[in-house]
Write an enzyme that holds these catalytic residues in place. Sequence first.
Site, PDB file in Angstrom:
ATOM      1  N   HIS A 110       0.796  -1.219   0.000  1.00 20.23           N
ATOM      2  CA  HIS A 110       0.000   0.000   0.000  1.00 20.23           C
ATOM      3  C   HIS A 110       0.836   1.280   0.000  1.00 20.23           C
ATOM      4  O   HIS A 110       0.270   2.380   0.007  1.00 20.23           O
ATOM      5  CB  HIS A 110      -0.959   0.008   1.191  1.00 20.23           C
ATOM      6  N   ARG A 157       6.901  -6.390   3.186  1.00 17.57           N
ATOM      7  CA  ARG A 157       5.636  -6.895   2.663  1.00 17.57           C
ATOM      8  C   ARG A 157       5.615  -6.691   1.149  1.00 17.57           C
ATOM      9  O   ARG A 157       5.658  -5.565   0.660  1.00 17.57           O
ATOM     10  CB  ARG A 157       4.425  -6.201   3.295  1.00 17.57           C
ATOM     11  N   ASP A 191      17.024 -11.641  -2.974  1.00 23.04           N
ATOM     12  CA  ASP A 191      18.358 -11.297  -3.451  1.00 23.04           C
ATOM     13  C   ASP A 191      18.763  -9.906  -2.970  1.00 23.04           C
ATOM     14  O   ASP A 191      19.952  -9.634  -2.760  1.00 23.04           O
ATOM     15  CB  ASP A 191      18.419 -11.351  -4.979  1.00 23.04           C
ATOM     16  N   ASP A 236      -9.038  -5.442   5.822  1.00 23.07           N
ATOM     17  CA  ASP A 236      -9.559  -6.154   4.655  1.00 23.07           C
ATOM     18  C   ASP A 236     -10.599  -7.194   5.065  1.00 23.07           C
ATOM     19  O   ASP A 236     -11.571  -7.424   4.344  1.00 23.07           O
ATOM     20  CB  ASP A 236      -8.415  -6.824   3.900  1.00 23.07           C
TER      21      ASP A 236
END
Length: 261
Positions: free
Chosen positions: A48, A73, A87, A178
């Site tokens: 977000h 995230r 990586d 959510d």
Amino acid sequence: MPAPINTFKTALKAGETLIGCWVGLADAYAAEIMTTAGFDWLLIDGEHAPNDLRSMVSQLQVIQPSNSHAVVRLPVGDTVKMKQILDGGAQTVLVPMIESADQARQIVRDTQYPPVGVRGVGASLARASRFGEISDYAKTADDQICLLLQVENRAGMAALDDILAIDEVDGVFIGPADLAADMGHIGNASHPDVKKAVEDCLTRIVASGKAAGILATDLNAAQRFIDLGATFVAVGIDVTLFAGAARDLAAKGAALKPTPV
């Protein structure tokens, strides 16, 4: 030389309670300021916040030397995005919108090198291996990845027990906002039905032996979740902290103006 020990993962395994904060300003300078606050962990938000791979790696670079552990995230569960951020040096990742055990198992594979998983082998190019200085990185990295999955809708709740049965999943994070929307209560995560669902999920996660996590900007709610056994709990968001402090100061400053005659 093996991959660095993931102290966040070790602490979760030991049942320690770790207090964190969201980092959503998408800027390394702001992230570095957050490292001085004393949080156990800071979450670089790729879902977000307006982050891309380079901005997330830049924030990893300033957080990792500090006493706060960096959690990233991703915007979505994706094999390529996972490969790139691992990586880039992330050892702990949170993946949103997990709705099935099959989806969770694919994300597990994304975090691990073959023959167990499908993570691309390019460690000699990667910041994660200190550009080849960590000679045994590819052989030892899997064990130090901490995988956190986010359950935040009714489909995820229905699949929760199956997700929790996957050994390689280190923790499950509940997303009340959510979940509230999916349950028909958008903007009202405090609705009794939502609160009941959240507490039920946390209880099931804790009972499974996995780490349970949540974001709760209300400290009374955060305490309730910790009492239920949640062990990685975020108590704030840098964006709202900054915006709230700025608005408060602007209002106080405006009050200093002389009253018009």
